[in-house]
Design an enzyme around this catalytic site. Structure first.
Site, short mmCIF file in Angstrom:
data_model
loop_
_atom_site.label_atom_id
_atom_site.label_comp_id
_atom_site.label_asym_id
_atom_site.label_seq_id
_atom_site.Cartn_x
_atom_site.Cartn_y
_atom_site.Cartn_z
CE LYS A 228 -0.55 9.27 4.59
NZ LYS A 228 0.54 9.42 3.35
NE ARG A 262 -3.62 7.11 -1.94
CZ ARG A 262 -3.77 6.22 -0.65
NH1 ARG A 262 -3.49 7.29 0.47
NH2 ARG A 262 -3.96 5.18 -0.64
#
Length: 279
Positions: A228, A262
């Site tokens: 991210k 995740r």
């Protein structure tokens, strides 16, 4: 009657099968989209979807999270019809290749969630809207149905992701939302602090620093930081260069009590869990 986390010791019921989360698990990402923020995660052909699903399991992943609607900042709106078409296609392939895999669907739309569970074999719902607060980041939802009520009727595990900016706001909201879910009869709730959603770069790292304080809720904790912007913007890179930073944050998250990672890179996450588990 539900048996909640403190009674079940972080076990979730997946279609009658009890899945223990005492040992951290890896959820592999399968994006059936053309525009997810990490180009390497985009899978749209039958072959690519099948290969990705098999790769996740072969590398040690125990859950597959299928998404058909990019929620990255600036993403284009995807109609409900298009999201359903993508998920019908992807879930059919995943279920054909891996009929016993635990499959999660990443959606904030209650009607999509219902269709995926009732018709196409999804096992759990991963909701990035915190029950309907937001869809795409900073875009209000236009849904006419309630996600909490939908999950209660489906009786599947539910990943509740926060879009709050600070730990204090998050804890207050989670406490209220979890109470609502329990009153509706939702037994299996997994909380996700929502790294990258409604938070500045600095707020993301402050939240990671305080992550273990979420354990007071006594629920399994999912962490999704893989590649991210909180990593690659800090390091002046791109999603494709953010694996090393991802592994660092996975290590921290595990040390602070994460039950599920995740991830895009399954093998590396599994190896991280093995090492951290020995410390």
């Amino acid at each position: 009657m539900c048996k909640f986390a403190n009674e079940m010791n972080h076990t979730i019921n997946v279609r009658g099968r009890l899945v223990a989360l005492d040992k951290p698990q890896v959820m592999g990402i399968l994006n059936a989209t053309p525009d997810s923020f990490y180009e390497g995660s985009r899978k749209q052909t039958e072959r690519d979807i099948a290969e990705r699903a098999l790769q996740i399991v072969d590398e040690g992943g125990t859950m597959i999270d299928v998404g058909a609607f990019s929620t990255r900042p600036g993403a284009n709106e995807v109609s409900e019809e298009e999201e359903l078409n993508r998920l019908r296609f992807a879930l059919g392939i995943v279920r054909r290749e891996l009929p016993d895999a635990i499959v999660s669907v990443d959606t904030y739309r209650p009607l999509v969630a219902r269709q995926c569970v009732e018709e196409w074999g999804a096992d759990m719902i991963n909701d990035v809207s915190e029950g309907g607060l937001t869809g795409i980041v900073n875009t209000p939802l236009k849904e006419h149905y309630n996600m909490f009520q939908t999950i209660a009727s489906l009786r599947v595990p539910y990943i509740l992701m926060s879009v709050r900016s600070t730990l204090r706001e998050m804890l207050l909201a989670f406490a209220e939302e979890i109470q609502q879910l329990h009153e509706l009869g939702v037994c299996d709730v997994i909380i996700d602090p929502g790294f990258g959603f409604g938070k500045t770069l600095e707020q993301n790292y402050q939240l990671m620093k305080e992550l273990d304080k979420l354990l007071v809720l006594d629920l399994p904790l999912l962490v999704g930081v893989s590649r991210k912007s909180m990593i690659y913007k800090l390091l002046d890179g791109t999603p494709s260069t953010a694996l090393n930073g991802t592994t660092v944050l996975h290590t921290v998250a595990l040390q602070k009590g994460a039950s599920i990672l995740r991830v895009h890179d399954v093998r590396e996450a599994v190896e991280t869990i093995k090492i951290v588990s020995l410390l």
